[in-house]
Design a protein around this motif. Structure first.
Motif, PDB file in Angstrom:
ATOM      1  N   VAL A  96       0.856  -1.185   0.000  1.00  0.00           N
ATOM      2  CA  VAL A  96       0.000   0.000   0.000  1.00  0.00           C
ATOM      3  C   VAL A  96       0.895   1.238   0.000  1.00  0.00           C
ATOM      4  CG1 VAL A  96      -1.819   1.246   1.220  1.00  0.00           C
ATOM      5  CG2 VAL A  96      -1.781  -1.255   1.279  1.00  0.00           C
ATOM      6  N   GLU A  97       0.806   2.017  -1.077  1.00  0.00           N
ATOM      7  CA  GLU A  97       1.627   3.215  -1.217  1.00  0.00           C
ATOM      8  C   GLU A  97       1.195   4.316  -0.258  1.00  0.00           C
ATOM      9  OE1 GLU A  97       1.444   4.360  -5.323  1.00  0.00           O
ATOM     10  OE2 GLU A  97       2.498   2.554  -5.993  1.00  0.00           O
ATOM     11  N   ASP A  98      -0.126   4.424  -0.022  1.00  0.00           N
ATOM     12  CA  ASP A  98      -0.694   5.445   0.856  1.00  0.00           C
ATOM     13  C   ASP A  98      -1.795   4.795   1.680  1.00  0.00           C
ATOM     14  OD1 ASP A  98      -1.950   7.562   2.125  1.00  0.00           O
ATOM     15  OD2 ASP A  98      -2.420   8.652   0.288  1.00  0.00           O
ATOM     16  N   VAL A  99      -1.509   4.526   2.958  1.00  0.00           N
ATOM     17  CA  VAL A  99      -2.479   3.808   3.794  1.00  0.00           C
ATOM     18  C   VAL A  99      -3.795   4.562   3.941  1.00  0.00           C
ATOM     19  CG1 VAL A  99      -0.728   2.510   5.063  1.00  0.00           C
ATOM     20  CG2 VAL A  99      -1.521   4.712   5.965  1.00  0.00           C
ATOM     21  N   HIS A 100      -3.769   5.876   3.793  1.00  0.00           N
ATOM     22  CA  HIS A 100      -4.990   6.666   3.942  1.00  0.00           C
ATOM     23  C   HIS A 100      -5.944   6.446   2.767  1.00  0.00           C
ATOM     24  CE1 HIS A 100      -3.091   8.416   7.385  1.00  0.00           C
ATOM     25  NE2 HIS A 100      -2.064   8.778   6.644  1.00  0.00           N
ATOM     26  N   ALA A 111       1.621   7.762  12.525  1.00  0.00           N
ATOM     27  CA  ALA A 111       2.753   8.149  11.681  1.00  0.00           C
ATOM     28  C   ALA A 111       2.867   7.290  10.422  1.00  0.00           C
ATOM     29  CB  ALA A 111       4.054   8.055  12.479  1.00  0.00           C
ATOM     30  N   SER A 112       2.238   6.121  10.406  1.00  0.00           N
ATOM     31  CA  SER A 112       2.358   5.220   9.254  1.00  0.00           C
ATOM     32  C   SER A 112       1.733   5.828   8.006  1.00  0.00           C
ATOM     33  CB  SER A 112       1.715   3.874   9.559  1.00  0.00           C
ATOM     34  OG  SER A 112       2.434   3.209  10.564  1.00  0.00           O
ATOM     35  N   GLN A 113       2.468   5.757   6.895  1.00  0.00           N
ATOM     36  CA  GLN A 113       2.009   6.300   5.618  1.00  0.00           C
ATOM     37  C   GLN A 113       1.915   5.233   4.532  1.00  0.00           C
ATOM     38  OE1 GLN A 113       1.091   9.648   5.081  1.00  0.00           O
ATOM     39  NE2 GLN A 113       1.204   9.667   7.304  1.00  0.00           N
ATOM     40  N   SER A 114       2.770   4.205   4.614  1.00  0.00           N
ATOM     41  CA  SER A 114       2.733   3.108   3.642  1.00  0.00           C
ATOM     42  C   SER A 114       2.959   1.799   4.384  1.00  0.00           C
ATOM     43  CB  SER A 114       3.769   3.315   2.537  1.00  0.00           C
ATOM     44  OG  SER A 114       5.079   3.364   3.057  1.00  0.00           O
ATOM     45  N   GLU A 115       2.655   0.689   3.689  1.00  0.00           N
ATOM     46  CA  GLU A 115       2.659  -0.594   4.390  1.00  0.00           C
ATOM     47  C   GLU A 115       2.843  -1.732   3.387  1.00  0.00           C
ATOM     48  OE1 GLU A 115      -0.283  -2.798   7.662  1.00  0.00           O
ATOM     49  OE2 GLU A 115      -0.952  -0.976   6.655  1.00  0.00           O
ATOM     50  N   ILE A 116       3.479  -2.792   3.860  1.00  0.00           N
ATOM     51  CA  ILE A 116       3.533  -4.050   3.122  1.00  0.00           C
ATOM     52  C   ILE A 116       3.153  -5.165   4.084  1.00  0.00           C
ATOM     53  CG2 ILE A 116       6.028  -4.316   3.513  1.00  0.00           C
ATOM     54  CD1 ILE A 116       6.155  -5.814   0.806  1.00  0.00           C
ATOM     55  N   VAL A 117       2.303  -6.060   3.619  1.00  0.00           N
ATOM     56  CA  VAL A 117       1.889  -7.212   4.423  1.00  0.00           C
ATOM     57  C   VAL A 117       2.072  -8.463   3.578  1.00  0.00           C
ATOM     58  CG1 VAL A 117       0.025  -8.321   5.703  1.00  0.00           C
ATOM     59  CG2 VAL A 117       0.242  -5.827   5.737  1.00  0.00           C
ATOM     60  N   VAL A 118       2.823  -9.417   4.120  1.00  0.00           N
ATOM     61  CA  VAL A 118       3.099 -10.672   3.439  1.00  0.00           C
ATOM     62  C   VAL A 118       2.488 -11.807   4.252  1.00  0.00           C
ATOM     63  CG1 VAL A 118       4.901 -12.235   2.586  1.00  0.00           C
ATOM     64  CG2 VAL A 118       5.264  -9.745   2.536  1.00  0.00           C
ATOM     65  N   PRO A 119       1.579 -12.576   3.651  1.00  0.00           N
ATOM     66  CA  PRO A 119       1.002 -13.701   4.383  1.00  0.00           C
ATOM     67  C   PRO A 119       2.046 -14.801   4.597  1.00  0.00           C
ATOM     68  CG  PRO A 119       0.167 -13.651   2.143  1.00  0.00           C
ATOM     69  CD  PRO A 119       1.033 -12.444   2.318  1.00  0.00           C
ATOM     70  N   ILE A 120       1.893 -15.523   5.682  1.00  0.00           N
ATOM     71  CA  ILE A 120       2.770 -16.648   5.996  1.00  0.00           C
ATOM     72  C   ILE A 120       1.896 -17.898   5.991  1.00  0.00           C
ATOM     73  CG2 ILE A 120       4.319 -17.673   7.708  1.00  0.00           C
ATOM     74  CD1 ILE A 120       4.614 -14.754   8.849  1.00  0.00           C
ATOM     75  N   ILE A 132       4.768  -4.643   7.859  1.00  0.00           N
ATOM     76  CA  ILE A 132       5.811  -3.624   7.987  1.00  0.00           C
ATOM     77  C   ILE A 132       5.215  -2.285   7.564  1.00  0.00           C
ATOM     78  CG2 ILE A 132       8.140  -2.913   7.343  1.00  0.00           C
ATOM     79  CD1 ILE A 132       8.625  -5.846   6.460  1.00  0.00           C
ATOM     80  N   ASP A 133       5.368  -1.279   8.419  1.00  0.00           N
ATOM     81  CA  ASP A 133       4.855   0.063   8.165  1.00  0.00           C
ATOM     82  C   ASP A 133       6.015   1.040   8.015  1.00  0.00           C
ATOM     83  OD1 ASP A 133       2.447  -1.153   8.723  1.00  0.00           O
ATOM     84  OD2 ASP A 133       1.991   0.065  10.475  1.00  0.00           O
ATOM     85  N   SER A 134       5.748   2.114   7.265  1.00  0.00           N
ATOM     86  CA  SER A 134       6.735   3.178   7.082  1.00  0.00           C
ATOM     87  C   SER A 134       6.075   4.538   7.282  1.00  0.00           C
ATOM     88  CB  SER A 134       7.329   3.111   5.670  1.00  0.00           C
ATOM     89  OG  SER A 134       8.158   4.235   5.441  1.00  0.00           O
ATOM     90  N   PRO A 135       6.833   5.492   7.814  1.00  0.00           N
ATOM     91  CA  PRO A 135       6.295   6.844   7.977  1.00  0.00           C
ATOM     92  C   PRO A 135       6.382   7.681   6.691  1.00  0.00           C
ATOM     93  CG  PRO A 135       8.472   6.743   8.921  1.00  0.00           C
ATOM     94  CD  PRO A 135       8.137   5.348   8.459  1.00  0.00           C
ATOM     95  N   ILE A 136       6.805   7.068   5.582  1.00  0.00           N
ATOM     96  CA  ILE A 136       6.820   7.794   4.313  1.00  0.00           C
ATOM     97  C   ILE A 136       5.956   7.056   3.290  1.00  0.00           C
ATOM     98  CG2 ILE A 136       9.082   8.853   4.685  1.00  0.00           C
ATOM     99  CD1 ILE A 136      10.264   6.793   2.785  1.00  0.00           C
ATOM    100  N   GLN A 137       5.317   7.810   2.413  1.00  0.00           N
ATOM    101  CA  GLN A 137       4.483   7.204   1.383  1.00  0.00           C
ATOM    102  C   GLN A 137       5.345   6.495   0.346  1.00  0.00           C
ATOM    103  OE1 GLN A 137       1.619   9.864  -0.346  1.00  0.00           O
ATOM    104  NE2 GLN A 137       0.468  10.059   1.548  1.00  0.00           N
ATOM    105  N   ASN A 138       4.774   5.452  -0.241  1.00  0.00           N
ATOM    106  CA  ASN A 138       5.396   4.715  -1.344  1.00  0.00           C
ATOM    107  C   ASN A 138       6.795   4.207  -0.977  1.00  0.00           C
ATOM    108  OD1 ASN A 138       5.289   3.594  -3.898  1.00  0.00           O
ATOM    109  ND2 ASN A 138       6.134   5.396  -4.902  1.00  0.00           N
TER     110      ASN A 138
END
Length: 161
Positions: A96-100, A111-120, A132-138
């Motif tokens: 997700v480039e922009d969680v909003h 603070a989270s702006q982008s995210e990646i989720v990998v199923p296990i 995994i979340d990031s405070p920056i977009q994309n």
């Protein structure tokens, strides 16, 4: 402290080295919580510009917070809800480039702006997700997706239900 920028080579080579480090770190350890804890710590150390890295485990038909690095987080996530629940339901990676802009995003950290989720998955069954979340977009590129999916493949060799 070693971060992704501390590793030499291109992104693919850096992620390959990270996967080897994970495999060596977990070698011989059979405790699932210990292995997830070390995996989240290793990823948190490796990845630049992230603010949360951890696991949600599939228990009682929902996702339950597991080992992580970052601020306190949501404990229960319904399958199909938010990015984590959607990745679990579809059993596919979601970047997700922009969680909003993601419908139903669950904001545990403002603070989270982008995210990646990998199923296990283990033997075709959902075990949980790596979030995994990031405070920056994309923040997460296709190289990140491939590298993190490979990281999860290596991790699953060291997990059991």
């Amino acid at each position: 402290m070693f971060t992704q920028s501390s590793y030499s080579g291109n992104s693919e080579e850096q992620y390959a080295l990270l996967a080897k480090q994970l495999d060596a770190l977990l070698e011989g350890e059979t405790d699932t919580i210990a292995n997830l804890s070390n995996a989240s710590a290793l990823l948190n150390q490796f990845l630049d510009t992230i603010n949360w890295c951890g696991f949600y485990l599939h228990k009682n038909e929902e996702l339950l917070l597991g080992p992580f690095q970052g601020l306190p987080a949501c404990v229960h996530i319904a399958i199909g809800r938010g990015v984590c629940g959607t990745a679990a339901a579809k059993q596919e990676t979601i970047v997700v480039e922009d969680v909003h802009a993601f419908p139903g995003h669950i904001a545990c950290d403002a603070a989270s702006q982008s995210e990646i989720v990998v199923p296990i998955t283990i033997e075709g069954k959902l075990f949980g997700v790596l979030d995994i979340d990031s405070p920056i977009q994309n923040r997460f590129s296709d190289d990140d997706r491939k590298g993190i999916e490979h990281f999860v493949q290596v991790l699953t060799k060291h997990l059991s239900f």
